[in-house]
Design a protein around this motif. Structure first.
Motif, PDB file in Angstrom:
ATOM      1  N   THR A  26      33.685  30.917  13.640  1.00 32.66           N
ATOM      2  CA  THR A  26      32.410  31.188  12.987  1.00 32.66           C
ATOM      3  C   THR A  26      31.347  30.114  13.161  1.00 32.66           C
ATOM      4  OG1 THR A  26      33.203  30.194  10.930  1.00 32.66           O
ATOM      5  CG2 THR A  26      33.528  32.572  11.195  1.00 32.66           C
ATOM      6  N   ARG A  27      31.689  28.976  13.742  1.00 33.17           N
ATOM      7  CA  ARG A  27      30.664  27.928  13.816  1.00 33.17           C
ATOM      8  C   ARG A  27      30.778  27.103  15.098  1.00 33.17           C
ATOM      9  NH1 ARG A  27      32.020  22.711  12.184  1.00 33.17           N
ATOM     10  NH2 ARG A  27      34.213  22.528  11.717  1.00 33.17           N
ATOM     11  N   PHE A  28      29.656  26.483  15.423  1.00 37.53           N
ATOM     12  CA  PHE A  28      29.559  25.585  16.564  1.00 37.53           C
ATOM     13  C   PHE A  28      29.310  24.171  16.060  1.00 37.53           C
ATOM     14  CE2 PHE A  28      28.619  29.569  18.613  1.00 37.53           C
ATOM     15  CZ  PHE A  28      29.135  29.418  19.889  1.00 37.53           C
ATOM     16  N   VAL A  29      29.689  23.199  16.849  1.00 42.34           N
ATOM     17  CA  VAL A  29      29.256  21.816  16.666  1.00 42.34           C
ATOM     18  C   VAL A  29      28.551  21.431  17.965  1.00 42.34           C
ATOM     19  CG1 VAL A  29      31.048  21.148  15.019  1.00 42.34           C
ATOM     20  CG2 VAL A  29      31.472  20.875  17.465  1.00 42.34           C
ATOM     21  N   ILE A  45      28.436  16.823  15.970  1.00 36.28           N
ATOM     22  CA  ILE A  45      27.219  16.955  15.183  1.00 36.28           C
ATOM     23  C   ILE A  45      27.178  18.396  14.688  1.00 36.28           C
ATOM     24  CG2 ILE A  45      24.701  16.776  15.177  1.00 36.28           C
ATOM     25  CD1 ILE A  45      26.159  14.095  15.643  1.00 36.28           C
ATOM     26  N   HIS A  46      26.995  18.581  13.393  1.00 39.56           N
ATOM     27  CA  HIS A  46      27.127  19.900  12.785  1.00 39.56           C
ATOM     28  C   HIS A  46      25.884  20.789  12.915  1.00 39.56           C
ATOM     29  CE1 HIS A  46      30.918  18.703  11.014  1.00 39.56           C
ATOM     30  NE2 HIS A  46      30.343  17.564  10.683  1.00 39.56           N
ATOM     31  N   PHE A  75      24.541  18.152   4.744  1.00 37.36           N
ATOM     32  CA  PHE A  75      23.815  19.416   4.841  1.00 37.36           C
ATOM     33  C   PHE A  75      24.713  20.530   5.387  1.00 37.36           C
ATOM     34  CE2 PHE A  75      19.709  16.878   5.047  1.00 37.36           C
ATOM     35  CZ  PHE A  75      19.331  17.216   3.766  1.00 37.36           C
ATOM     36  N   ALA A  76      25.545  20.200   6.362  1.00 42.24           N
ATOM     37  CA  ALA A  76      26.464  21.202   6.919  1.00 42.24           C
ATOM     38  C   ALA A  76      27.406  21.705   5.833  1.00 42.24           C
ATOM     39  CB  ALA A  76      27.250  20.617   8.078  1.00 42.24           C
ATOM     40  N   SER A  77      27.871  20.814   4.986  1.00 40.22           N
ATOM     41  CA  SER A  77      28.759  21.191   3.882  1.00 40.22           C
ATOM     42  C   SER A  77      28.037  22.119   2.905  1.00 40.22           C
ATOM     43  CB  SER A  77      29.237  19.931   3.162  1.00 40.22           C
ATOM     44  OG  SER A  77      30.002  20.262   2.033  1.00 40.22           O
ATOM     45  N   LYS A  78      26.798  21.793   2.591  1.00 42.57           N
ATOM     46  CA  LYS A  78      26.018  22.631   1.658  1.00 42.57           C
ATOM     47  C   LYS A  78      25.724  23.997   2.271  1.00 42.57           C
ATOM     48  CE  LYS A  78      25.867  19.714  -1.636  1.00 42.57           C
ATOM     49  NZ  LYS A  78      26.803  19.882  -2.736  1.00 42.57           N
ATOM     50  N   ILE A  79      25.418  24.028   3.557  1.00 42.36           N
ATOM     51  CA  ILE A  79      25.164  25.308   4.228  1.00 42.36           C
ATOM     52  C   ILE A  79      26.421  26.171   4.199  1.00 42.36           C
ATOM     53  CG2 ILE A  79      24.713  26.376   6.483  1.00 42.36           C
ATOM     54  CD1 ILE A  79      22.672  24.117   6.954  1.00 42.36           C
ATOM     55  N   PHE A  80      27.578  25.553   4.418  1.00 41.76           N
ATOM     56  CA  PHE A  80      28.846  26.281   4.334  1.00 41.76           C
ATOM     57  C   PHE A  80      29.030  26.861   2.935  1.00 41.76           C
ATOM     58  CE2 PHE A  80      33.340  26.417   3.217  1.00 41.76           C
ATOM     59  CZ  PHE A  80      33.808  27.299   4.186  1.00 41.76           C
ATOM     60  N   ILE A  82      26.742  27.636   0.747  1.00 43.62           N
ATOM     61  CA  ILE A  82      25.758  28.712   0.542  1.00 43.62           C
ATOM     62  C   ILE A  82      26.217  29.988   1.248  1.00 43.62           C
ATOM     63  CG2 ILE A  82      23.414  29.469   1.129  1.00 43.62           C
ATOM     64  CD1 ILE A  82      22.582  26.469   0.673  1.00 43.62           C
ATOM     65  N   LYS A  83      26.660  29.859   2.489  1.00 46.20           N
ATOM     66  CA  LYS A  83      27.124  31.040   3.231  1.00 46.20           C
ATOM     67  C   LYS A  83      28.344  31.658   2.562  1.00 46.20           C
ATOM     68  CE  LYS A  83      25.344  29.871   7.792  1.00 46.20           C
ATOM     69  NZ  LYS A  83      25.674  29.534   9.177  1.00 46.20           N
ATOM     70  N   SER A  84      29.241  30.823   2.080  1.00 46.29           N
ATOM     71  CA  SER A  84      30.437  31.306   1.396  1.00 46.29           C
ATOM     72  C   SER A  84      30.051  32.055   0.126  1.00 46.29           C
ATOM     73  CB  SER A  84      31.347  30.126   1.067  1.00 46.29           C
ATOM     74  OG  SER A  84      32.489  30.552   0.392  1.00 46.29           O
ATOM     75  N   PHE A  85      29.125  31.495  -0.639  1.00 50.39           N
ATOM     76  CA  PHE A  85      28.654  32.146  -1.861  1.00 50.39           C
ATOM     77  C   PHE A  85      28.003  33.489  -1.544  1.00 50.39           C
ATOM     78  CE2 PHE A  85      25.290  33.095  -4.901  1.00 50.39           C
ATOM     79  CZ  PHE A  85      26.012  33.121  -6.087  1.00 50.39           C
ATOM     80  N   LYS A  86      27.168  33.531  -0.496  1.00 47.39           N
ATOM     81  CA  LYS A  86      26.500  34.779  -0.119  1.00 47.39           C
ATOM     82  C   LYS A  86      27.511  35.856   0.262  1.00 47.39           C
ATOM     83  CE  LYS A  86      22.688  34.675   2.362  1.00 47.39           C
ATOM     84  NZ  LYS A  86      21.726  34.336   3.414  1.00 47.39           N
ATOM     85  N   MET A  87      28.577  35.462   0.978  1.00 48.32           N
ATOM     86  CA  MET A  87      29.598  36.442   1.355  1.00 48.32           C
ATOM     87  C   MET A  87      30.301  36.987   0.120  1.00 48.32           C
ATOM     88  SD  MET A  87      31.216  34.726   4.840  1.00 48.32           S
ATOM     89  CE  MET A  87      32.825  35.297   4.424  1.00 48.32           C
ATOM     90  N   LYS A  88      30.632  36.111  -0.827  1.00 45.10           N
ATOM     91  CA  LYS A  88      31.280  36.542  -2.073  1.00 45.10           C
ATOM     92  C   LYS A  88      30.343  37.431  -2.883  1.00 45.10           C
ATOM     93  CE  LYS A  88      34.286  32.533  -2.340  1.00 45.10           C
ATOM     94  NZ  LYS A  88      34.561  31.259  -2.999  1.00 45.10           N
TER      95      LYS A  88
END
Length: 108
Positions: A26-29, A45-46, A75-80, A82-88
């Motif tokens: 699901t993600r790139f670095v 780099i995230h 920021f990458a952790s916070k974006i994760f 947010i995306k997790s919350f949106k999916m739930k």
């Protein structure tokens, strides 16, 4: 030393290449390399924005402020999160709609 062929597909800022690498499904670095010295400078780099900022610092011959690397991870952790919350949230909304539809069907 030679860099992998994938570096021909990256973004070039001066002599600095930025190449996305799949971290998981699901993600790139982003990998940052000095193309003149054929040397990888950063491998994990995230965020694309951080990678571009770091590449500009390197291309301009400036030191990279330490907080950029720290903030990239934060920021990458916070974006994760947010995306997790949106999916739930979407799953809960879908379940709620399905319950309403079932309730309507049984009422008739």
């Amino acid at each position: 030393m030679y860099l992998p062929k994938q570096f021909s597909k990256g973004i070039l800022i001066g002599n600095v290449a930025i190449v996305p690498r799949r971290a998981d499904e699901t993600r790139f670095v982003y990998v940052i390399a000095d193309m003149v010295r054929a040397k990888i400078l950063h491998e994990d780099i995230h965020l694309k924005q951080s990678a571009i900022l770091i590449a500009h610092y390197i291309a301009d011959g400036k030191d990279i402020p330490n907080n950029i690397l720290d903030l990239d991870s934060q920021f990458a952790s916070k974006i994760f999160e947010i995306k997790s919350f949106k999916m739930k949230w979407r799953a809960a909304e879908k379940a709620k709609q399905e319950q309403k539809q079932l309730g309507i069907r049984f009422a008739h």
